[in-house]
Motif scaffolding. Sequence first.
Motif, mmCIF file in Angstrom:
data_model
loop_
_atom_site.group_PDB
_atom_site.id
_atom_site.type_symbol
_atom_site.label_atom_id
_atom_site.label_comp_id
_atom_site.label_asym_id
_atom_site.label_seq_id
_atom_site.Cartn_x
_atom_site.Cartn_y
_atom_site.Cartn_z
ATOM 1 N N UNK A 167 -6.411 56.016 -28.647
ATOM 2 C CA UNK A 167 -5.223 57.020 -28.364
ATOM 3 C C UNK A 167 -4.169 56.817 -29.327
ATOM 4 N N UNK A 168 -4.141 55.470 -29.707
ATOM 5 C CA UNK A 168 -3.006 55.202 -30.938
ATOM 6 C C UNK A 168 -3.453 55.723 -32.253
ATOM 7 N N UNK A 169 -4.637 56.025 -32.742
ATOM 8 C CA UNK A 169 -4.788 56.349 -33.866
ATOM 9 C C UNK A 169 -5.163 57.832 -33.916
ATOM 10 N N UNK A 170 -5.970 58.425 -32.887
ATOM 11 C CA UNK A 170 -6.167 59.718 -32.997
ATOM 12 C C UNK A 170 -5.143 60.763 -32.343
ATOM 13 N N UNK A 171 -4.854 60.324 -31.238
ATOM 14 C CA UNK A 171 -4.027 61.297 -30.191
ATOM 15 C C UNK A 171 -2.334 60.977 -30.401
ATOM 16 N N UNK A 172 -2.123 59.980 -30.241
ATOM 17 C CA UNK A 172 -0.372 59.770 -30.430
ATOM 18 C C UNK A 172 0.381 60.360 -31.662
ATOM 19 N N UNK A 173 -0.460 59.934 -32.784
ATOM 20 C CA UNK A 173 0.228 60.935 -34.079
ATOM 21 C C UNK A 173 0.433 62.367 -33.940
ATOM 22 N N UNK A 174 -0.298 63.095 -33.323
ATOM 23 C CA UNK A 174 -0.169 64.480 -32.963
ATOM 24 C C UNK A 174 0.892 64.681 -31.865
ATOM 25 N N UNK A 175 0.745 63.608 -31.052
ATOM 26 C CA UNK A 175 1.438 63.928 -29.847
ATOM 27 C C UNK A 175 3.152 63.715 -30.470
ATOM 28 N N UNK A 228 -10.343 52.362 -26.154
ATOM 29 C CA UNK A 228 -9.779 53.307 -25.753
ATOM 30 C C UNK A 228 -8.234 53.283 -26.078
ATOM 31 N N UNK A 229 -7.609 52.050 -26.226
ATOM 32 C CA UNK A 229 -6.266 52.087 -26.598
ATOM 33 C C UNK A 229 -6.289 52.505 -28.253
ATOM 34 N N UNK A 230 -7.147 51.958 -28.963
ATOM 35 C CA UNK A 230 -7.289 52.238 -30.306
ATOM 36 C C UNK A 230 -7.622 53.853 -30.609
ATOM 37 N N UNK A 285 -9.240 60.704 -18.218
ATOM 38 C CA UNK A 285 -7.763 61.139 -18.351
ATOM 39 C C UNK A 285 -7.212 60.991 -19.520
ATOM 40 N N UNK A 286 -7.444 60.248 -20.543
ATOM 41 C CA UNK A 286 -7.203 60.149 -21.789
ATOM 42 C C UNK A 286 -7.798 61.246 -22.540
ATOM 43 N N UNK A 333 -15.810 60.634 -29.892
ATOM 44 C CA UNK A 333 -15.234 59.339 -29.762
ATOM 45 C C UNK A 333 -15.263 58.951 -28.021
ATOM 46 N N UNK A 334 -14.432 59.865 -27.287
ATOM 47 C CA UNK A 334 -14.185 59.455 -26.126
ATOM 48 C C UNK A 334 -15.763 59.584 -25.316
ATOM 49 N N UNK A 335 -16.426 60.813 -25.407
ATOM 50 C CA UNK A 335 -17.480 60.781 -24.786
ATOM 51 C C UNK A 335 -18.736 59.844 -25.137
#
Length: 453
Positions: A33-41, A29-31, A301-302, A407-409
């Motif tokens: 978030x850091x590789x897929x979501x945070x860069x766009x954020x 889950x951390x991976x 939540x993520x 990925x998340x599902x």
Amino acid sequence: MRDRSHIDNTLHLSTTKPSEKFTDTLKKLQHIYHTAIKPLEQAYKYKELRQHEVSDAEITSKPMVLFLGPWSVGKSTMINYLLGLQNSPQELYTGAEPTTSEYTVIMHGEKVRTIEGIVMAADSSRSFSPLEKFGQGFLEKLVGIEIPHKLLERVTLVDTPGIIENRKQQERGYPYNEVCQWFIDRADLIFLVFDPTKLDVGLELEMLFKQMKGRESQIRIILNKADNLATQDLMRVYGALFWSMAPLINVTEPPRVYVSSFWPQEYASDTSHELFRKEETSLLEDLNQVIENQMENKIAFIRQHAIRVRVHALLVDRYLQTYNEKMGWFADPEEVFRDITAEPDRFYIFKSVLAKANVSKFDLPEAEVYRDFFGVNPVSGFKRLESQCGWTGGCLLDKVEKAIGQDLPALLSSLTEKKEMPKAEEKPKAAEKAKAAEKPKEEEKPKNRWRRQ
């Protein structure tokens, strides 16, 4: 004193579950978030829009249970009862007058100790560092207590100051509603506690219900101190509670209301003891369900956070596209963009995003929010989404959409498979023997005389 064995049994406190069970899922889950979501954020400064950036401490944190309600309704007493702290040095102070003036966070620790709010906010390993933005006045009202307890190994409890309707907000010395919103956004379960003598609804409580809009599934209303009333009076108070809450809860299905007395003393005589016990057990089962589903809730939540980040990026991209199209050789950039932010519907900004993002219009931010956002962050400082792509890393938007759709599902389904696998593998030996004994009988079928053998 009342017997507390049902608390340990319902919450399964005697069986210690290994924390390594979810370690692999947490790392994945951390991976994601850091590789897929945070860069766009980060590329579109989502933190400055929502004032919320997900940290590793928040992803790995335990479920949070928030206690809200008027003063002296039994919130601190209920926490003492759940943890068995009565008559101990760690017991939270209680009384008939308003006693809790701080936000008290009860956490697990190897030994009993008290942590000041300034220290909690400075510790990056905890999920409370964002509370620094509410100022020094609030941090002085924040305190953490670490206690070695089985329940606290699985959940964090937060006791809040009581709602006092006759006090002005400015007298608290910090933004009370904003602080409550911060805790509400992160709470997995919200206990809204009342007692039969404090059912009045004022401005503070009304504002809290507005802040909890969309979180109705996590609210549990508790009518505490129920054994102080006779059965007939209790029914009238129960009806009065619903009558008071009805204008504030705009949902077709009202939140669950639990009627009992959550404290260690025995129930008063001539009251509905059996009803109170069943209600208390139902509440504990609700709490246990939140603890058991903590990983599923984190993944959900993520994913919800990723959807908001994607919508924000699409909106900024659409604003930038409209700005570039309307700019001419002699146009004033500030005047052009002021027209766009003043009337975004005229340029189909939000409607175009609704078509792309497949979200409800009720989930989109207000137009005024982006007017303030671009007032601090000029639109010229952003790049179009189509230019946020690399030869090796791919496109930022594609990564987020893959995380949301695949990925998340997949991570969630793998977690449910792990839970169901032991049940599928555990077959009674007696059933296996019976099945083995039945096999020869199934093979001995009568021969068909009309069929060639």
